[in-house]
Design a protein around this motif. Structure first.
Motif, PDB file in Angstrom:
ATOM      1  N   VAL A  87      54.651  74.289 125.768  1.00  0.00           N
ATOM      2  CA  VAL A  87      56.105  74.396 125.670  1.00  0.00           C
ATOM      3  C   VAL A  87      56.520  75.439 124.635  1.00  0.00           C
ATOM      4  O   VAL A  87      57.611  76.013 124.721  1.00  0.00           O
ATOM      5  CB  VAL A  87      56.715  73.022 125.307  1.00  0.00           C
ATOM      6  N   TYR A  88      55.638  75.699 123.667  1.00  0.00           N
ATOM      7  CA  TYR A  88      55.954  76.703 122.644  1.00  0.00           C
ATOM      8  C   TYR A  88      55.779  78.128 123.172  1.00  0.00           C
ATOM      9  O   TYR A  88      56.143  79.087 122.483  1.00  0.00           O
ATOM     10  CB  TYR A  88      55.081  76.509 121.408  1.00  0.00           C
ATOM     11  N   ALA A  89      55.226  78.293 124.379  1.00  0.00           N
ATOM     12  CA  ALA A  89      55.085  79.631 124.946  1.00  0.00           C
ATOM     13  C   ALA A  89      56.446  80.279 125.178  1.00  0.00           C
ATOM     14  O   ALA A  89      56.551  81.508 125.246  1.00  0.00           O
ATOM     15  CB  ALA A  89      54.297  79.560 126.253  1.00  0.00           C
ATOM     16  N   GLU A  90      57.474  79.466 125.302  1.00  0.00           N
ATOM     17  CA  GLU A  90      58.828  80.008 125.448  1.00  0.00           C
ATOM     18  C   GLU A  90      59.169  80.973 124.317  1.00  0.00           C
ATOM     19  O   GLU A  90      59.799  82.010 124.532  1.00  0.00           O
ATOM     20  CB  GLU A  90      59.839  78.861 125.478  1.00  0.00           C
ATOM     21  N   LEU A  91      58.728  80.633 123.103  1.00  0.00           N
ATOM     22  CA  LEU A  91      59.044  81.487 121.952  1.00  0.00           C
ATOM     23  C   LEU A  91      58.425  82.869 122.099  1.00  0.00           C
ATOM     24  O   LEU A  91      59.049  83.881 121.759  1.00  0.00           O
ATOM     25  CB  LEU A  91      58.558  80.822 120.666  1.00  0.00           C
ATOM     26  N   MET A  92      57.191  82.923 122.598  1.00  0.00           N
ATOM     27  CA  MET A  92      56.551  84.227 122.781  1.00  0.00           C
ATOM     28  C   MET A  92      57.300  85.045 123.833  1.00  0.00           C
ATOM     29  O   MET A  92      57.431  86.268 123.713  1.00  0.00           O
ATOM     30  CB  MET A  92      55.089  84.047 123.209  1.00  0.00           C
ATOM     31  N   GLY A  93      57.803  84.349 124.866  1.00  0.00           N
ATOM     32  CA  GLY A  93      58.614  85.050 125.857  1.00  0.00           C
ATOM     33  C   GLY A  93      59.866  85.642 125.236  1.00  0.00           C
ATOM     34  O   GLY A  93      60.241  86.787 125.526  1.00  0.00           O
ATOM     35  N   HIS A  94      60.512  84.888 124.365  1.00  0.00           N
ATOM     36  CA  HIS A  94      61.722  85.398 123.704  1.00  0.00           C
ATOM     37  C   HIS A  94      61.405  86.607 122.820  1.00  0.00           C
ATOM     38  O   HIS A  94      62.141  87.596 122.827  1.00  0.00           O
ATOM     39  CB  HIS A  94      62.342  84.290 122.847  1.00  0.00           C
ATOM     40  N   HIS A  95      60.320  86.507 122.054  1.00  0.00           N
ATOM     41  CA  HIS A  95      59.973  87.627 121.175  1.00  0.00           C
ATOM     42  C   HIS A  95      59.724  88.896 121.993  1.00  0.00           C
ATOM     43  O   HIS A  95      60.169  89.991 121.612  1.00  0.00           O
ATOM     44  CB  HIS A  95      58.733  87.282 120.351  1.00  0.00           C
TER      45      HIS A  95
END
Length: 459
Positions: free
Chosen positions: A372-380
């Motif tokens: 679920v934290y992969a979302e952050l890498m997508g945003h970056h």
């Protein structure tokens, strides 16, 4: 007894005194007896008050200097994993138990009372660990005993002459001088270790590196004027996004979305807020360590994973995660402990606007299975904070987090908004060049390359 004695005296005086005199002096005698009894009571009460004052003075507790030393002991015990409770300067039952655990761990007699040597070694080791910065973080990560392992390492170095032995108890007001560059074991070859970020240490390291390169005849490093401090501030950006969101009357939804990029910006700032809150809640449970110390320790995450952070901008997701998993395996830290640390440091990274720390923490969580934290890498990647702007690479990270949510993974960002997944998928596909998971058709306004001619040649 006093009363009986007084009554006996009164009876004797009546027996030997004439009646006229007794009648004349009766009031004086009775008054004298009453006055004596009252005076005795007053004297007794005064004596009791003096005793109570003596008791209070006797049991008034430790002095301010002793409390300060005790707080230092309690803070050191908590840091090395011996729970002494809140550092209040009073060595109660919890503190005595923690001292006994420390003594047993170090091979001392577990008496619950520190000898001058045991106390000075404990406190000096604490200050040495705190001053180590990123190097200390790497040592803790590489030791299966965590922070307790530092004590064994320092003890071995002391036996080999690598650390000055404490010789006397510390007096109030004494300044502890710690070697800013203590002798440390060599880091594993697969891990990049960067020195603490203090200006003097960094300048010394850079000067030493430059001298070594010149001695070896290597080419001088190219100047880099945009590599440090030239990135955007995510905190400032989110403030602007928040103002626009309020102006628009609320967050963008999948039904009202007209600007996919702005929709992702809103969701990034929302996720950042939740990440900060989660980490601060976890940090509040860490006793005996201040927020500044936690931030200092978390600063080592970025340098330790700098290669993996750099590869995020040009490698596919699976290759990046393979590299991060190699780091996790070489760290020697239990996965649960590393995951908890990463959540705390993720909060620190976003709170202090340190994108390297935030990205490194997020990568560790994804590599350990928390997709679920992969979302952050997508945003970056889609918005270019801490990485190159790569909307094409961002899509794989977004899909990993969305797939995890569909499999039932607990949402950590805005868990009360299930419609959020639909919005992120729609916006990410639009920004990444897809519509509903398929490639968008070519833009008719864009000139297309001419088709090559094809000839069929028959014999």
């Amino acid at each position: 007894m006093k009363k009986n004695f007084a009554m006996a005296c009164l009876a004797a005086s009546v027996a030997i005194t004439p009646a006229t005199r007794a009648a004349a002096d009766g009031d004086a005698v009775v008054g004298g007896i009453i006055g004596g009894l009252i005076g005795g009571a007053i004297m007794n009460e005064a004596a009791k008050n003096r005793q109570r004052q003596q008791v209070r003075r006797t049991y008034s507790g430790p002095s301010a200097a002793t409390r300060a030393q005790n707080r230092e002991v309690q803070t050191s015990l908590n840091y090395f994993g011996f729970p002494a409770g809140t550092p209040d300067g009073v060595l109660g039952r919890n503190s005595r138990n923690a001292i006994s655990q420390y003594q047993a761990f170090m091979g001392y007699a577990p008496s619950g009372n520190l000898s001058p040597y045991e106390r000075d070694f404990l406190v000096t080791s604490y200050h040495r660990a705190i001053s180590g910065g990123a190097v200390t973080s790497q040592m803790v990560a590489a030791n299966p005993m965590g922070t307790r392992g530092l004590l064994k390492t320092y003890q071995q170095q002391l036996a080999g002459g690598g650390m000055a032995a404490p010789v006397a108890p510390m007096q109030p007001g004494t300044t502890v001088v710690i070697n800013p560059q203590p002798a440390m074991p060599q880091a594993p070859a697969t891990t990049t270790v960067v020195a603490p970020s203090a200006a003097g240490v960094a300048a010394t390291a850079m000067a030493g590196a430059a001298g070594g390169a010149a001695a070896a005849g290597a080419k001088p490093a190219l100047p880099n004027f945009l590599g440090q401090g030239g990135g955007q501030s995510l905190a400032s950006h989110c403030n602007k996004v928040s103002l626009l969101t309020n102006t628009n009357g609320g967050f963008t939804t999948a039904a009202t979305m007209t600007d996919a990029g702005f929709a992702l910006e809103e969701q990034f700032c929302l996720a950042r807020t939740y990440a900060i809150a989660e980490g601060e809640e976890l940090a509040a449970r860490i006793t005996g360590v201040t927020s500044d110390v936690i931030a200092e320790q978390c600063a080592g995450f970025g340098p330790a994973l700098k290669d993996q952070i750099a590869s995020l901008s040009f490698k596919p997701k699976d290759q990046v995660l393979d590299d991060v998993r190699d780091f996790v395996m070489s760290s020697g830290m239990p996965p649960a402990q590393l995951a908890g640390t990463a959540r705390v440091c993720l909060s620190v990274g976003y709170r202090t606007d340190n994108m390297d720390v935030a990205i490194a923490s997020g990568l560790l969580l994804v590599a350990m299975g928390e997709d679920v934290y992969a979302e952050l890498m997508g945003h970056h990647l889609s918005q270019g904070f801490g990485t190159a702007r790569r909307a094409d690479l961002a899509l794989d990270w977004y899909e990993a987090s969305l797939d995890a949510a569909e499999r039932g993974a607990t949402s950590v960002f805005a868990p009360g908004q299930p419609e959020r997944s639909e919005l992120i998928r729609k916006a990410a596909y639009r920004v990444g060049g897809k519509a509903d998971g398929a490639a968008l058709p070519a833009d008719p306004a864009r000139p297309q390359p001419a088709a090559l001619p094809t000839f069929s040649i028959a014999n």
